[in-house]
Design a protein around this motif. Structure first.
Motif, PDB file in Angstrom:
ATOM      1  N   ILE B 192       0.847  -1.205   0.000  1.00 36.24           N
ATOM      2  CA  ILE B 192       0.000   0.000   0.000  1.00 36.24           C
ATOM      3  C   ILE B 192       0.880   1.253   0.000  1.00 36.24           C
ATOM      4  CG2 ILE B 192      -1.740   1.295   1.315  1.00 36.24           C
ATOM      5  CD1 ILE B 192      -2.695  -1.422   2.439  1.00 36.24           C
ATOM      6  N   TRP B 193       1.919   1.227   0.806  1.00 39.08           N
ATOM      7  CA  TRP B 193       2.839   2.377   0.856  1.00 39.08           C
ATOM      8  C   TRP B 193       3.529   2.562  -0.513  1.00 39.08           C
ATOM      9  CZ3 TRP B 193       8.524   1.794   1.880  1.00 39.08           C
ATOM     10  CH2 TRP B 193       9.172   3.006   1.826  1.00 39.08           C
ATOM     11  N   ALA B 194       4.000   1.456  -1.083  1.00 40.11           N
ATOM     12  CA  ALA B 194       4.695   1.551  -2.380  1.00 40.11           C
ATOM     13  C   ALA B 194       3.761   2.111  -3.453  1.00 40.11           C
ATOM     14  CB  ALA B 194       5.200   0.162  -2.797  1.00 40.11           C
ATOM     15  N   HIS B 195       2.505   1.696  -3.408  1.00 43.31           N
ATOM     16  CA  HIS B 195       1.546   2.203  -4.398  1.00 43.31           C
ATOM     17  C   HIS B 195       1.336   3.695  -4.227  1.00 43.31           C
ATOM     18  CE1 HIS B 195      -2.570   2.837  -6.089  1.00 43.31           C
ATOM     19  NE2 HIS B 195      -1.971   2.228  -7.083  1.00 43.31           N
ATOM     20  N   SER B 196       1.302   4.122  -2.974  1.00 44.24           N
ATOM     21  CA  SER B 196       1.118   5.544  -2.702  1.00 44.24           C
ATOM     22  C   SER B 196       2.364   6.339  -3.089  1.00 44.24           C
ATOM     23  CB  SER B 196       0.808   5.726  -1.211  1.00 44.24           C
ATOM     24  OG  SER B 196       0.900   7.069  -0.850  1.00 44.24           O
ATOM     25  N   ALA B 197       3.533   5.783  -2.803  1.00 42.70           N
ATOM     26  CA  ALA B 197       4.781   6.524  -3.017  1.00 42.70           C
ATOM     27  C   ALA B 197       5.260   6.488  -4.464  1.00 42.70           C
ATOM     28  CB  ALA B 197       5.872   5.959  -2.100  1.00 42.70           C
ATOM     29  N   TRP B 198       5.146   5.335  -5.088  1.00 38.92           N
ATOM     30  CA  TRP B 198       5.751   5.181  -6.418  1.00 38.92           C
ATOM     31  C   TRP B 198       4.768   4.742  -7.484  1.00 38.92           C
ATOM     32  CZ3 TRP B 198       8.669   2.127  -2.545  1.00 38.92           C
ATOM     33  CH2 TRP B 198       9.607   2.910  -1.895  1.00 38.92           C
ATOM     34  N   GLY B 199       3.494   4.628  -7.126  1.00 39.87           N
ATOM     35  CA  GLY B 199       2.493   4.295  -8.134  1.00 39.87           C
ATOM     36  C   GLY B 199       2.482   2.836  -8.537  1.00 39.87           C
ATOM     37  N   ARG B 200       3.123   1.978  -7.781  1.00 38.26           N
ATOM     38  CA  ARG B 200       3.043   0.529  -8.038  1.00 38.26           C
ATOM     39  C   ARG B 200       3.097  -0.180  -6.702  1.00 38.26           C
ATOM     40  NH1 ARG B 200       7.060  -0.972  -5.473  1.00 38.26           N
ATOM     41  NH2 ARG B 200       9.216  -0.540  -5.938  1.00 38.26           N
ATOM     42  N   TYR B 201       2.389  -1.313  -6.596  1.00 43.63           N
ATOM     43  CA  TYR B 201       2.373  -1.996  -5.311  1.00 43.63           C
ATOM     44  C   TYR B 201       3.432  -3.079  -5.208  1.00 43.63           C
ATOM     45  CZ  TYR B 201      -0.420  -5.648  -7.634  1.00 43.63           C
ATOM     46  OH  TYR B 201      -0.856  -6.637  -8.477  1.00 43.63           O
ATOM     47  N   TRP B 202       4.004  -3.418  -6.316  1.00 46.74           N
ATOM     48  CA  TRP B 202       5.054  -4.456  -6.297  1.00 46.74           C
ATOM     49  C   TRP B 202       5.949  -4.258  -7.511  1.00 46.74           C
ATOM     50  CZ3 TRP B 202       5.972  -7.550  -2.285  1.00 46.74           C
ATOM     51  CH2 TRP B 202       6.918  -8.558  -2.446  1.00 46.74           C
ATOM     52  N   ALA B 203       7.258  -4.380  -7.325  1.00 44.67           N
ATOM     53  CA  ALA B 203       8.152  -4.154  -8.472  1.00 44.67           C
ATOM     54  C   ALA B 203       9.297  -5.157  -8.558  1.00 44.67           C
ATOM     55  CB  ALA B 203       8.728  -2.741  -8.416  1.00 44.67           C
ATOM     56  N   TRP B 204       9.270  -6.172  -7.701  1.00 39.94           N
ATOM     57  CA  TRP B 204      10.344  -7.178  -7.711  1.00 39.94           C
ATOM     58  C   TRP B 204      11.718  -6.555  -7.532  1.00 39.94           C
ATOM     59  CZ3 TRP B 204       8.746 -11.918  -6.974  1.00 39.94           C
ATOM     60  CH2 TRP B 204       7.505 -12.310  -7.440  1.00 39.94           C
ATOM     61  N   ASP B 205      11.830  -5.494  -6.732  1.00 40.79           N
ATOM     62  CA  ASP B 205      13.181  -5.015  -6.421  1.00 40.79           C
ATOM     63  C   ASP B 205      13.791  -5.990  -5.405  1.00 40.79           C
ATOM     64  OD1 ASP B 205      12.769  -4.241  -3.716  1.00 40.79           O
ATOM     65  OD2 ASP B 205      12.004  -2.294  -4.327  1.00 40.79           O
ATOM     66  N   SER B 206      15.084  -5.822  -5.136  1.00 39.44           N
ATOM     67  CA  SER B 206      15.803  -6.828  -4.329  1.00 39.44           C
ATOM     68  C   SER B 206      15.151  -7.041  -2.963  1.00 39.44           C
ATOM     69  CB  SER B 206      17.251  -6.385  -4.126  1.00 39.44           C
ATOM     70  OG  SER B 206      17.869  -6.262  -5.367  1.00 39.44           O
ATOM     71  N   LEU B 207      14.814  -5.937  -2.291  1.00 42.54           N
ATOM     72  CA  LEU B 207      14.253  -6.063  -0.945  1.00 42.54           C
ATOM     73  C   LEU B 207      12.882  -6.741  -0.988  1.00 42.54           C
ATOM     74  CD1 LEU B 207      14.586  -5.579   2.030  1.00 42.54           C
ATOM     75  CD2 LEU B 207      13.754  -3.246   1.729  1.00 42.54           C
ATOM     76  N   GLU B 208      12.059  -6.317  -1.948  1.00 40.67           N
ATOM     77  CA  GLU B 208      10.727  -6.935  -2.077  1.00 40.67           C
ATOM     78  C   GLU B 208      10.848  -8.425  -2.369  1.00 40.67           C
ATOM     79  OE1 GLU B 208       8.330  -3.027  -3.777  1.00 40.67           O
ATOM     80  OE2 GLU B 208       8.938  -4.604  -5.142  1.00 40.67           O
ATOM     81  N   THR B 209      11.746  -8.767  -3.284  1.00 41.68           N
ATOM     82  CA  THR B 209      11.891 -10.172  -3.677  1.00 41.68           C
ATOM     83  C   THR B 209      12.345 -11.032  -2.500  1.00 41.68           C
ATOM     84  OG1 THR B 209      12.454  -9.483  -5.906  1.00 41.68           O
ATOM     85  CG2 THR B 209      13.019 -11.735  -5.309  1.00 41.68           C
ATOM     86  N   TRP B 210      13.375 -10.570  -1.800  1.00 40.68           N
ATOM     87  CA  TRP B 210      13.897 -11.384  -0.697  1.00 40.68           C
ATOM     88  C   TRP B 210      12.916 -11.447   0.466  1.00 40.68           C
ATOM     89  CZ3 TRP B 210      17.309 -15.010  -1.059  1.00 40.68           C
ATOM     90  CH2 TRP B 210      18.216 -14.974  -2.124  1.00 40.68           C
ATOM     91  N   THR B 211      12.136 -10.377   0.641  1.00 41.95           N
ATOM     92  CA  THR B 211      11.113 -10.411   1.686  1.00 41.95           C
ATOM     93  C   THR B 211      10.048 -11.451   1.327  1.00 41.95           C
ATOM     94  OG1 THR B 211      11.493  -8.063   2.028  1.00 41.95           O
ATOM     95  CG2 THR B 211       9.518  -8.960   3.016  1.00 41.95           C
ATOM     96  N   PHE B 212       9.668 -11.466   0.064  1.00 37.94           N
ATOM     97  CA  PHE B 212       8.677 -12.439  -0.402  1.00 37.94           C
ATOM     98  C   PHE B 212       9.231 -13.863  -0.291  1.00 37.94           C
ATOM     99  CE2 PHE B 212       6.384 -14.455  -4.159  1.00 37.94           C
ATOM    100  CZ  PHE B 212       5.192 -14.641  -3.463  1.00 37.94           C
ATOM    101  N   ILE B 213      10.509 -14.025  -0.634  1.00 37.52           N
ATOM    102  CA  ILE B 213      11.132 -15.352  -0.538  1.00 37.52           C
ATOM    103  C   ILE B 213      11.155 -15.817   0.929  1.00 37.52           C
ATOM    104  CG2 ILE B 213      13.372 -16.558  -0.735  1.00 37.52           C
ATOM    105  CD1 ILE B 213      13.759 -15.102  -3.430  1.00 37.52           C
ATOM    106  N   THR B 214      11.428 -14.883   1.849  1.00 38.60           N
ATOM    107  CA  THR B 214      11.404 -15.240   3.274  1.00 38.60           C
ATOM    108  C   THR B 214      10.006 -15.720   3.674  1.00 38.60           C
ATOM    109  OG1 THR B 214      13.046 -13.504   3.664  1.00 38.60           O
ATOM    110  CG2 THR B 214      11.931 -14.378   5.602  1.00 38.60           C
ATOM    111  N   TRP B 215       8.985 -14.994   3.201  1.00 36.14           N
ATOM    112  CA  TRP B 215       7.587 -15.386   3.492  1.00 36.14           C
ATOM    113  C   TRP B 215       7.287 -16.773   2.930  1.00 36.14           C
ATOM    114  CZ3 TRP B 215       3.003 -16.485   0.860  1.00 36.14           C
ATOM    115  CH2 TRP B 215       1.815 -16.351   1.583  1.00 36.14           C
ATOM    116  N   LEU B 216       7.732 -17.015   1.700  1.00 35.36           N
ATOM    117  CA  LEU B 216       7.500 -18.319   1.074  1.00 35.36           C
ATOM    118  C   LEU B 216       8.225 -19.437   1.833  1.00 35.36           C
ATOM    119  CD1 LEU B 216       7.806 -17.440  -2.747  1.00 35.36           C
ATOM    120  CD2 LEU B 216       5.736 -18.160  -1.538  1.00 35.36           C
ATOM    121  N   CYS B 217       9.430 -19.131   2.313  1.00 32.39           N
ATOM    122  CA  CYS B 217      10.196 -20.148   3.055  1.00 32.39           C
ATOM    123  C   CYS B 217       9.475 -20.525   4.344  1.00 32.39           C
ATOM    124  CB  CYS B 217      11.608 -19.626   3.368  1.00 32.39           C
ATOM    125  SG  CYS B 217      12.690 -19.650   1.932  1.00 32.39           S
TER     126      CYS B 217
END
Lengths: 333, 266
Positions: B192-217
């Motif tokens: 929600i913050w990313a959508h407000s700040a940069w106009g997209r809610y997900w962009a597969w940047d390094s931090l987003e990807t590794w955070t998602f991978i941690t969640w998946l693990c």
């Protein structure tokens, strides 16, 4: 059929799907959009696995919160997929005092099912200001716009880094990309006048390269250079704005000799005459279209709430008297 | 609070952690209860850390979100606070206090080696969803730490009857599951913050990807535990420790090695 569903509902298949999703997520981060289709396989596998489990696993269906969490995840997945098909991402530069023109939009990502409604977007760009702290660190962006509804009603709004706006279903947000623009009046040999703008590169990022080429209505390519009289102060706050700026525009190329013009001055070129009318700012907007976002958010929160309830049901806080250390361990106070 | 006083407060807190660690080990070797003394001393350390964070916040007029020093300092505060609350509610987590305090000490020493010079926050950081995103992230990491510390303790003492392993095992999965809920909320609030700040809610940047991978693990581990019920318990504990390692790498490594737009937001 039942055997196939049982196989499809296997938890081992869930593990395989999750493992594949982990690997493919890493691939996407490395190879960006090119690897995005790779996500489809594990996500489809997981979705089928979950649907099969919903059908054949009675115990799974009996756990209401866990069921709702997984159904919520399915909804999130479906909405993300639909959002990708419907989405539009793009950018546009709009100059102060001008109206948004859909023809100026650069598309960066368009879904297969995107209903192009950019023509419905109507707004006028008002005054712009970008404030900087000492040391030329960007502070806040202030962009005034006039939103025009379909019925013609106008709304004056100020937007900035924290506040975008929506028109025609498209969301616009300001970006770090902004700069100067000059308003030029072209008068051809017959005396017909045309007003237009020429944008210079992003400022102050490219303050050393404020150059752009412009092809006149007569077909001659001219090089324009914006020459600002004052340097940006490095050690005090500064505001990027178009008012109270001393400048001139260098014009070269074509048949005539290099020259500079100040506001209000004109210069004769092949096929006509150019008059420098005014200095403006342009703002680069990021455009985003995804009508399913509110539903996606609702599904995500529904799923999260169900997960929290499931965890609360599953675990009860261990009773203090249960903890009995064998030696050196902690006993509850 | 001046920067010198802030650094002195932090040094005192880190020194306090060393004292708590020694105290913890000595009391346990003598077969005495360590928790009353450890929790009391940790509470004093928490007050010092609160003073350091609050003093910095007031001086710089911005939250500790951006630099590695900010992130380490705020994590020292949140990890200590979450551990104290978690161990108060779930007594089985108290057994791993030496590991937790040791880890906090390492973070403290690391923070003292980092530059404390503040960097102004971008305007896009002034958003309530950022607060929720960061708070959920701190809770996630704060719950992961005692889960991993307890799992590590169980691994080290595997096969011996030093502790009530069943109770501690339950505590590991309880805290990891709660961490999973917090992680899920962190992902949503961040989107929600990313959508407000940069106009997209997900962009597969390094931090987003590794955070998602941690969640998946974590999701993978929770499913594996249900799938392989006869799996040796030590496998699960090892995986919990590994997930904590991945989370630390994600939150304290990736943001400062990548050029992600929300660099160092945690």
């Amino acid at each position: 059929m039942r055997t196939m569903l049982n196989t499809m509902a296997s938890l081992k298949l869930t593990l395989a799907g999750l493992a594949a999703l982990i690997v493919n997520s890493f691939a996407v981060s490395q190879w960006s959009d090119a690897a995005l289709p790779w996500l489809v396989i594990p996500l489809t596998l997981l979705a089928c696995n979950l649907l099969a489990a919903l059908i054949v696993r009675h115990a799974f269906r009996q756990q209401g919160a866990l069921l709702l969490f997984h159904v919520g995840l399915l909804a999130v997945l479906a909405l993300v997929a639909a959002g990708v098909l419907l989405r539009f991402n793009g950018s546009v530069e709009v100059v102060e005092g001008t109206a948004f023109d859909p023809a100026g939009v650069t598309a960066r990502g368009t879904g297969w099912l995107h209903p192009n409604r950019l023509q419905r977007v109507r707004f006028n760009q008002g005054p712009l200001e970008v404030r900087y702290l000492s040391g030329l660190r960007r502070d806040t962006t202030h962009s005034r716009i006039v939103l025009i509804r379909e019925d013609g009603a106008e709304f004056d709004r100020e937007i900035g880094d924290r506040q975008g706006f929506t028109s025609g279903g498209y969301r616009f947000i300001t970006t770090f990309n902004k700069g100067y623009s000059v308003l030029l009046l072209w008068r051809d040999a017959r005396g017909r006048e045309t007003l237009g703008t020429v944008n210079f590169p992003s400022f102050p990022e490219f303050d050393w390269k404020q150059l752009n080429d412009w092809i006149t209505p007569a077909g001659e390519t001219l090089s324009l250079e914006l020459k600002l009289a004052e340097r940006i102060p490095e050690d005090s706050p500064w505001t990027l704005k178009s008012r109270d700026v001393r400048y001139e525009v260098g014009i070269s190329g074509g048949a005539q000799a290099d020259a500079s013009v100040r506001p209000g001055e004109s210069i004769a070129v092949a096929g006509g005459e150019i008059t420098l009318v005014d200095l403006r700012l342009w703002m680069g907007y990021r455009i985003d279209y995804n009508p399913l976002l509110p539903w996606l958010l609702a599904a995500a929160f529904l799923s999260l709430g169900a997960l929290a309830v499931h965890m609360a049901q599953k675990f009860r806080a261990p009773r203090a008297t249960d903890v009995v250390p064998a030696r050196g361990g902690e006993q509850a106070a | 609070m001046s920067m010198a006083v802030e650094r002195t407060t932090l040094v005192a807190a880190v020194a306090g952690m060393a004292v708590v660690l020694v105290l913890d080990v000595l009391l346990r070797r003598q077969g005495r209860q360590a928790w009353p003394a450890v929790s009391g001393a940790l509470s004093i350390i928490l007050i010092l850390l609160t003073a350091a964070v609050a003093g910095r916040w007031l001086r710089e007029s911005q939250g500790p979100f951006l630099t590695l020093y900010d992130v380490l300092l705020s994590n020292l505060f949140s990890l200590t606070l979450v551990y104290l609350v978690a161990a108060w509610l779930v007594p089985a987590l108290r057994n791993s206090s030496a590991i937790v305090v040791g880890f906090l000490g390492v973070l403290g020493i690391w923070s003292l080696t980092e530059s404390a010079v503040a960097v102004p926050l971008p305007a896009t950081f002034d958003n309530p969803w950022l607060w929720l995103h960061v708070t959920a992230g701190k809770l996630f990491l704060g719950l992961c730490l005692p889960a991993a510390a307890t799992a590590l303790l169980l691994l080290v003492h595997s096969g011996r009857t030093l502790f009530d392993g069943g109770e501690m095992d339950a505590a590991v999965w309880l805290t990891l599951s709660l961490a999973f809920v917090c992680h899920s909320f962190m992902l949503i609030a961040g989107a929600i913050w990313a959508h407000s700040a940069w106009g997209r809610y997900w962009a597969w940047d390094s931090l987003e990807t590794w955070t998602f991978i941690t969640w998946l693990c974590i999701a993978l581990l929770l499913h594996a535990r249900v799938t392989f019920r006869r799996m040796p318990v030590s496998y699960g504990w090892s995986a919990v420790v590994a997930i904590f390692g991945l989370a630390i790498l994600t939150f304290l490594g990736v943001p400062f090695l990548s050029v992600a737009p929300h660099k160092g937001v945690m």
